[in-house]
Design an enzyme around this catalytic site. Sequence first.
Site, PDB file in Angstrom:
ATOM      1  N   TRP A 212      18.804 118.345  -4.039  1.00  0.00           N
ATOM      2  CA  TRP A 212      19.775 118.987  -3.155  1.00  0.00           C
ATOM      3  C   TRP A 212      21.126 118.387  -3.536  1.00  0.00           C
ATOM      4  CZ3 TRP A 212      23.214 117.661   0.824  1.00  0.00           C
ATOM      5  CH2 TRP A 212      23.592 118.711   1.689  1.00  0.00           C
TER       6      TRP A 212
ATOM      7  N   ASN B  34      16.612 110.027  -4.735  1.00  0.00           N
ATOM      8  CA  ASN B  34      17.117 110.620  -3.495  1.00  0.00           C
ATOM      9  C   ASN B  34      18.119 109.665  -2.882  1.00  0.00           C
ATOM     10  OD1 ASN B  34      15.244 112.625  -3.887  1.00  0.00           O
ATOM     11  ND2 ASN B  34      13.925 112.042  -2.171  1.00  0.00           N
ATOM     12  N   GLY B  35      19.132 110.215  -2.206  1.00  0.00           N
ATOM     13  CA  GLY B  35      20.130 109.363  -1.569  1.00  0.00           C
ATOM     14  C   GLY B  35      21.463 109.424  -2.286  1.00  0.00           C
TER      15      GLY B  35
ATOM     16  N   HIS C 264      36.130 131.246  29.631  1.00  0.00           N
ATOM     17  CA  HIS C 264      37.177 130.357  29.121  1.00  0.00           C
ATOM     18  C   HIS C 264      37.297 130.471  27.605  1.00  0.00           C
ATOM     19  CE1 HIS C 264      37.655 128.456  33.054  1.00  0.00           C
ATOM     20  NE2 HIS C 264      36.326 128.520  33.143  1.00  0.00           N
TER      21      HIS C 264
ATOM     22  N   CYS D   9      16.027 116.769  -0.954  1.00  0.00           N
ATOM     23  CA  CYS D   9      15.515 116.245  -2.215  1.00  0.00           C
ATOM     24  C   CYS D   9      14.044 115.842  -2.072  1.00  0.00           C
ATOM     25  CB  CYS D   9      16.300 115.047  -2.726  1.00  0.00           C
ATOM     26  SG  CYS D   9      18.022 115.387  -3.106  1.00  0.00           S
TER      27      CYS D   9
ATOM     28  N   LYS E 282      15.201 120.109   5.209  1.00  0.00           N
ATOM     29  CA  LYS E 282      14.362 119.732   6.348  1.00  0.00           C
ATOM     30  C   LYS E 282      14.646 118.300   6.792  1.00  0.00           C
ATOM     31  CE  LYS E 282      11.136 120.561   9.309  1.00  0.00           C
ATOM     32  NZ  LYS E 282      11.393 121.540  10.367  1.00  0.00           N
TER      33      LYS E 282
ATOM     34  N   LYS F 172      19.176 128.796  15.625  1.00  0.00           N
ATOM     35  CA  LYS F 172      18.110 129.416  14.840  1.00  0.00           C
ATOM     36  C   LYS F 172      18.606 130.671  14.129  1.00  0.00           C
ATOM     37  CE  LYS F 172      15.155 126.481  15.195  1.00  0.00           C
ATOM     38  NZ  LYS F 172      16.341 125.620  15.136  1.00  0.00           N
TER      39      LYS F 172
ATOM     40  N   GLU G 100      20.245 126.307  21.132  1.00  0.00           N
ATOM     41  CA  GLU G 100      19.175 126.264  20.142  1.00  0.00           C
ATOM     42  C   GLU G 100      18.866 127.659  19.603  1.00  0.00           C
ATOM     43  OE1 GLU G 100      15.921 125.013  17.742  1.00  0.00           O
ATOM     44  OE2 GLU G 100      17.793 124.109  18.434  1.00  0.00           O
TER      45      GLU G 100
ATOM     46  N   GLU H 181      20.848 129.616  11.240  1.00  0.00           N
ATOM     47  CA  GLU H 181      20.148 128.914  10.165  1.00  0.00           C
ATOM     48  C   GLU H 181      19.428 129.849   9.208  1.00  0.00           C
ATOM     49  OE1 GLU H 181      18.713 124.546  11.613  1.00  0.00           O
ATOM     50  OE2 GLU H 181      17.721 126.239  12.563  1.00  0.00           O
TER      51      GLU H 181
ATOM     52  N   ARG I 219      11.774 120.831   1.930  1.00  0.00           N
ATOM     53  CA  ARG I 219      12.829 119.855   2.199  1.00  0.00           C
ATOM     54  C   ARG I 219      14.210 120.389   1.857  1.00  0.00           C
ATOM     55  NH1 ARG I 219      10.876 114.573   2.857  1.00  0.00           N
ATOM     56  NH2 ARG I 219      12.810 113.658   2.108  1.00  0.00           N
TER      57      ARG I 219
END
Length: 612
Positions: free
Chosen positions: A73, A99-100, A508, A2, A607, A489, A485, A492, A27
Amino acid sequence: MCGIVAYIGPRQAYPILIKGLHRLEYRGYDSAGIAILNSTLKLYKSKGKVAELEKAVVGKDLSGTIGIAHTRWATHGEPNDINAHPHFSYSKDLAIIHNGIIENYSPLRNELRKRGYEFISETDTEVLIHLIEDIQLNEKVSLAEAVQVALNQVVGAYAIVIIDKNDPDTLIAARKGSPLVIGIGEHEFFVASDATPIVEYTRDVVYLDDEEVAVLKRNHELKIKTITNIEKTPYIQTLEINLSELEKEGFEHFMLKEIYEQPRSIRDSMRGRLKVKEGIVLLGGIAEYQQKLVNAKRIIIVACGTSWHAGLVGEYLFEELARIPVEVEYASEFRYRNPIIYEDDIVIAISQSGETADTLAAVELAKSKGATIIGICNVVGSSIARATHAGTYTHAGPEIGVASTKAFTAQVTLLTLMALMLAEQKGSISRSKLNMLLHELEAIPEKVEKTLLVNDKIKELAAIFKDTRNALYLGRGYNYPVAMEGALKLKEISYIHAEGYPAAEMKHGPIALIDAAMPVIVIATNKGTYDKVVSNIQEVKARHAKIIAIVTEGDEVVKALADHIIEIPETEEMLVPLLATIPLQLLSYHIAVMRGCNVDQPRNLAKSVTVE
């Protein structure tokens, strides 16, 4: 997650607001809206990108020198025109952006319904503005006072800005648990979720603290009170962001620009801290707590996402160099599992934005138990930076791409510096080894520049593997977090399922998934458990997978086994993550571009994750 922008002053508000929304697109959001006040309070909003909002307001009267704007968002209610912000109060005299999350919105909404209020949207935000107006009307108080009373009744997080049709000279802003910064110009105020929409107009800013309410009145000084009516003196800080850092500067995407900025961002994160000639590391931000770090029996690292992966690298660094036991925790789990925290524990909180809600909550929990909290953040003045006892900034510069790249390597750089500093202080490392590592760390930015030269080869690999549906990333030791990581990526930004595993753990479970259609990306540099990784590659090869190996320059053994190799410069084992992660970032980027994905704004992601 947001974005908020607001303006009051002598200029026309619309150009400032719409440009601010574009600045905040990184964001993550799914709808956008704007409200501008002249003789009437006009509100426009739409599902989709800011560009859709711009189309929707073509031909509309957008004049006015006071206004608010928002990118949403979705939390409460699906992304659509109705749930988009701003929201009107019941009388339509007030409009709010938020926001929130208001956690007790449901009982508040039920109570307001009993009083005759009706709701158009599914949002918690509409409940809040109705509550504020109800208090204002029934208790005969000013809007600022009504906001104070209302915020004493809500549970949850908020950053809000309210505009009043009957008062064209005032904006009201407040925050708790969600960032809000006020820019102070010449007879004008700017409000935003972060500094990116503000830096073009002023460098003087005030970061609101939790439970503070600000009154921004035209041609008056900024006034701040708490929700319990305690007056606060605004603390004005100077922004250090350069406007050029917010532009693509010739790159197709912010993510690619930020990948290529890593030689500079790593160097900037070491500047003034890495003293090679003196053979020491100086971290001024934590100097006051240095002895506590040296004496620590345990370090707990709390973080989320990419920052958690950086923390895993930190675990290897601290334990090997400083011989301090380390636990790395997902902040979202740490805060809810009743963790055992001792007063002599050191808790390191890592967050690019400094606003990650779960990490911030973990910080507050650890503080309540008496632990010493050290922050590693990229954003000056952020909530985590202010909530911790001490800390250090990464100096990576603004990171606009949602998928973190340069922030990760900057975080790993700082963790390396911190581990070396502690090792020197504790005497757990020889002087000769310390000097060697300091010299090698100083050389890393140049070696990152050399690593970036693999870009064209990575493009060729991306063209081969862009249509894959699954991928497996393998690494051992320091390179296990890098494998995780790398997989993150790819997930994402290209929406390909990928998993990162310790190479030995492949047997395993994940080995059952390997077939000729599965690319397996292995970090196989010539340090540590190199021979064991070679064995793991042979196991993968026997299952006919396509092997992409990240190897040290000149490697011949893995080259004979892998289908494709990417060479990186020689370096010490503990510094390999700073190099090995670069080709993995590039691979994800080029695959995503070739798949037609929105690289800088991947779907469903944000973000700055300011909600649980």
